[in-house]
Design a protein around this motif. Structure first.
Motif, PDB file in Angstrom:
ATOM      1  N   LEU A   1     -63.552 -25.649 -62.848  1.00  0.00           N
ATOM      2  CA  LEU A   1     -64.638 -25.189 -62.960  1.00  0.00           C
ATOM      3  C   LEU A   1     -65.548 -25.735 -62.447  1.00  0.00           C
ATOM      4  N   LEU A   2     -65.440 -27.379 -62.549  1.00  0.00           N
ATOM      5  CA  LEU A   2     -66.430 -28.270 -61.644  1.00  0.00           C
ATOM      6  C   LEU A   2     -66.370 -28.410 -60.309  1.00  0.00           C
ATOM      7  N   ARG A   3     -64.978 -28.164 -59.799  1.00  0.00           N
ATOM      8  CA  ARG A   3     -64.868 -28.020 -58.344  1.00  0.00           C
ATOM      9  C   ARG A   3     -65.401 -26.566 -57.906  1.00  0.00           C
ATOM     10  N   THR A   4     -65.241 -25.713 -58.412  1.00  0.00           N
ATOM     11  CA  THR A   4     -65.791 -24.247 -58.015  1.00  0.00           C
ATOM     12  C   THR A   4     -67.213 -24.220 -57.967  1.00  0.00           C
ATOM     13  N   ALA A   5     -67.834 -24.811 -59.031  1.00  0.00           N
ATOM     14  CA  ALA A   5     -69.459 -24.620 -59.180  1.00  0.00           C
ATOM     15  C   ALA A   5     -69.878 -25.791 -58.091  1.00  0.00           C
TER      16      ALA A   5
ATOM     17  N   ILE B   1     -67.850 -23.184 -70.844  1.00  0.00           N
ATOM     18  CA  ILE B   1     -68.846 -24.622 -71.529  1.00  0.00           C
ATOM     19  C   ILE B   1     -69.153 -24.277 -72.953  1.00  0.00           C
ATOM     20  N   LEU B   2     -69.412 -22.886 -73.324  1.00  0.00           N
ATOM     21  CA  LEU B   2     -69.790 -22.478 -74.539  1.00  0.00           C
ATOM     22  C   LEU B   2     -68.406 -22.887 -75.455  1.00  0.00           C
ATOM     23  N   GLN B   3     -67.423 -22.342 -75.026  1.00  0.00           N
ATOM     24  CA  GLN B   3     -66.254 -22.584 -75.856  1.00  0.00           C
ATOM     25  C   GLN B   3     -66.017 -23.967 -76.237  1.00  0.00           C
ATOM     26  N   ALA B   4     -66.193 -24.938 -74.843  1.00  0.00           N
ATOM     27  CA  ALA B   4     -65.987 -26.331 -75.073  1.00  0.00           C
ATOM     28  C   ALA B   4     -66.927 -27.195 -76.180  1.00  0.00           C
ATOM     29  N   VAL B   5     -68.305 -26.659 -76.083  1.00  0.00           N
ATOM     30  CA  VAL B   5     -69.348 -26.947 -77.128  1.00  0.00           C
ATOM     31  C   VAL B   5     -69.012 -26.581 -78.179  1.00  0.00           C
ATOM     32  N   LEU B   6     -68.365 -25.324 -78.762  1.00  0.00           N
ATOM     33  CA  LEU B   6     -68.264 -25.083 -79.947  1.00  0.00           C
ATOM     34  C   LEU B   6     -67.047 -25.724 -80.463  1.00  0.00           C
TER      35      LEU B   6
ATOM     36  N   LEU C   1     -61.724 -39.854 -84.621  1.00  0.00           N
ATOM     37  CA  LEU C   1     -61.501 -39.238 -83.299  1.00  0.00           C
ATOM     38  C   LEU C   1     -60.254 -38.238 -82.887  1.00  0.00           C
ATOM     39  N   VAL C   2     -59.201 -38.677 -83.550  1.00  0.00           N
ATOM     40  CA  VAL C   2     -57.848 -37.749 -83.440  1.00  0.00           C
ATOM     41  C   VAL C   2     -58.397 -36.406 -84.062  1.00  0.00           C
ATOM     42  N   LEU C   3     -58.688 -36.477 -85.319  1.00  0.00           N
ATOM     43  CA  LEU C   3     -59.382 -35.000 -85.832  1.00  0.00           C
ATOM     44  C   LEU C   3     -60.053 -34.360 -84.930  1.00  0.00           C
ATOM     45  N   ALA C   4     -61.220 -34.779 -84.281  1.00  0.00           N
ATOM     46  CA  ALA C   4     -62.234 -34.319 -83.285  1.00  0.00           C
ATOM     47  C   ALA C   4     -61.515 -33.614 -82.211  1.00  0.00           C
ATOM     48  N   LEU C   5     -60.562 -34.507 -81.596  1.00  0.00           N
ATOM     49  CA  LEU C   5     -59.827 -33.992 -80.595  1.00  0.00           C
ATOM     50  C   LEU C   5     -58.677 -32.874 -80.895  1.00  0.00           C
ATOM     51  N   ALA C   6     -58.367 -32.925 -81.891  1.00  0.00           N
ATOM     52  CA  ALA C   6     -57.275 -31.901 -82.156  1.00  0.00           C
ATOM     53  C   ALA C   6     -58.130 -30.501 -82.682  1.00  0.00           C
ATOM     54  N   VAL C   7     -59.199 -30.709 -83.346  1.00  0.00           N
ATOM     55  CA  VAL C   7     -60.021 -29.270 -83.651  1.00  0.00           C
ATOM     56  C   VAL C   7     -60.391 -28.919 -82.134  1.00  0.00           C
ATOM     57  N   LEU C   8     -60.981 -29.720 -81.307  1.00  0.00           N
ATOM     58  CA  LEU C   8     -61.270 -29.008 -80.091  1.00  0.00           C
ATOM     59  C   LEU C   8     -60.183 -28.579 -79.214  1.00  0.00           C
ATOM     60  N   ALA C   9     -59.050 -29.072 -79.206  1.00  0.00           N
ATOM     61  CA  ALA C   9     -57.749 -28.359 -78.646  1.00  0.00           C
ATOM     62  C   ALA C   9     -57.529 -27.119 -79.270  1.00  0.00           C
ATOM     63  N   LEU C  10     -57.553 -27.099 -80.727  1.00  0.00           N
ATOM     64  CA  LEU C  10     -57.277 -25.792 -81.248  1.00  0.00           C
ATOM     65  C   LEU C  10     -58.216 -24.738 -80.783  1.00  0.00           C
ATOM     66  N   VAL C  11     -59.519 -24.938 -81.031  1.00  0.00           N
ATOM     67  CA  VAL C  11     -60.358 -23.969 -80.668  1.00  0.00           C
ATOM     68  C   VAL C  11     -60.464 -23.442 -79.204  1.00  0.00           C
ATOM     69  N   LEU C  12     -60.096 -24.366 -78.074  1.00  0.00           N
ATOM     70  CA  LEU C  12     -59.965 -23.963 -76.853  1.00  0.00           C
ATOM     71  C   LEU C  12     -58.876 -23.157 -76.655  1.00  0.00           C
TER      72      LEU C  12
END
Length: 439
Positions: A130-134, A165-170, A197-208
């Motif tokens: 995404l970053l490279r293409t943008a 980006i919205l998915q990552a923010v959510l 921190l571990v919980l936050a990253l785990a939830v982020l990974a699950l959502v994505l």
């Protein structure tokens, strides 16, 4: 090969904007019965866009939609299996149109394996894409120039970026909420910060990961991979794709030595710019025999998405070369109702490489709002990806564009559109910043 004197040559098509012949189908605004049969046997090569789906999808689409169009338009068409060489896929078509019988062998030029390979990216790798293409489009200035042509395809290009980006923010927001709740519930827990921190990253990974599993409905990852593939080398073709295009050129060149009344190349979506380069290579190598009848039909093209990038010198040279030659009839069909294509944008002219003796392509509209009934248009209007494939489908109020008469009917592409004026609303102004091309 047929006697070239009996076939309408590419030169039979008048320059863009010319008046149609008296009594022609273009003047009538419809597709009447066939005036003169110029094709009995045709070889068709279909080049898909960026699509990982197996080729049988195209056979079944052709089967169902040709049957629907035949019923609407009053002709007969049937499909049957066709023997193909190893690794190649196609089918046989028999049709009776306007009282004339004709047949076609259709072959799909496959690069879906290359597409699948480019899509095998992890979630972090996709966000890096995404970053490279943008940056490829924004940093080069291509994004803003493309928006001057058509906003629809640029909205389609921005869609996966915004949605990812919205998915990552959510995901990050939910992760922060879970972490905060854990810290509130366990204020004295040793290492609470690390746990949060571990919980936050785990939830982020699950959502994505959940959103990625829903991508067959959202198309965010699919479109991101699509645009990233074109932009990864600044518009230059990856080596694997160049090798495959050389194989496609060999297959077409071989067909041109066989006894076909017409060889027709169809390029859809990003397959259109592959077709441009393949045919330009054949012309430069003098692999189009004298007397051969070769046509090129580009559908729903997105050529500017590549030709506006700084390292697309090869494509720009191919566009320029194909625009001035007199051996291949090139008809470009788009429709303003297709938000994923650069509708009615002359791909040569807008790229800024039109030669002084330019004669191709003939740019015409499939006019979805006119060739589809109000009821059918209402059904399809907001199905953007389905509309991008409408060129390969049936129209319930057909005009002079009929995919099945073009690919299986008794007229060559050149004869069918001889005297047909280009669309008055076509866009020809050059918007590209990069107009250098490979010699």
């Amino acid at each position: 090969m047929s006697d070239p004197a009996s076939i309408a040559s590419p030169a039979a098509l008048q320059p863009a904007g010319a008046e149609p012949r008296k009594g022609s189908r273009a003047e009538a605004g419809a597709a009447p019965g066939v005036a003169e049969q110029t094709v009995r046997r045709r070889r068709v090569f279909y080049i898909p866009g960026y699509d990982p789906i197996p080729p049988r999808r195209y056979r079944e689409l052709y089967r169902s939609e040709s049957a629907a169009q035949a019923k609407i338009s009053g002709y007969e068409i049937t499909l049957s299996p066709k023997a193909t060489r190893a690794g190649r896929y196609g089918w046989h078509v028999a049709a009776t149109i306007g009282g004339a019988s004709c047949s076609a062998d259709v072959e799909v030029l496959l690069w879906s394996d290359i597409v699948r390979g480019s899509m095998g990216q992890s979630i972090p790798a996709t966000y890096a894409q995404l970053l490279r293409t943008a940056w490829a489009y924004i940093g080069s200035g291509a994004l803003f120039r493309l928006m001057r042509l058509r906003k629809g395809p640029m909205i389609a290009a921005l869609y996966p970026i915004v949605l990812l980006i919205l998915q990552a923010v959510l995901g990050a927001g939910l992760g922060w909420g879970v972490a905060a709740l854990a810290l509130w519930a366990l204020p004295d827990f040793p290492g609470a910060g690390l746990l949060g921190l571990v919980l936050a990253l785990a939830v982020l990974a699950l959502v994505l990961e959940r959103f990625r599993r829903w991508d067959h409905r959202l198309y965010a990852y699919y479109l991101m991979h699509d645009y990233a593939y074109s932009a990864q080398a600044g518009g230059a073709n990856p080596p694997a794709l160049e090798a495959r295009m050389a194989e496609f050129a060999d297959a077409i060149a071989h067909a041109l030595t066989e006894d076909w009344d017409e060889v027709l190349v169809v390029g859809h979506s990003s397959g259109a710019h592959l077709g441009v380069s393949i045919l330009a290579d054949l012309l430069r190598a003098d692999r189009v025999p004298a007397g051969a009848t070769l046509g090129f039909l580009s559908l729903g093209q997105v050529v500017p998405m590549v030709s506006f990038l700084p390292k697309a010198q090869r494509l720009r040279a191919d566009l320029r070369h194909l625009a001035a030659q007199d051996r291949i009839a090139w008809v470009d069909v788009t429709a303003p109702g297709d938000g994923c294509a650069f509708a009615l944008c002359d791909p040569v002219a807008v790229t800024g490489v039109a030669p002084s003796d330019k004669r191709w392509p003939l740019v015409i509209s499939a006019a979805f709002t006119q060739s589809l009934s109000p009821e059918r248009w209402a059904e399809l209007r907001w199905r953007f990806f389905r509309l991008h494939f409408q060129y390969l489908c049936a129209f319930d109020r057909p005009a002079d564009y009929d995919y099945f008469q073009i690919t299986a009917g008794p007229e060559t592409l050149a004869a069918r559109y001889a005297g047909r004026p280009a669309s008055k609303s076509r866009i020809e102004r050059a918007e590209n910043r990069y107009t250098d091309y490979a010699l």
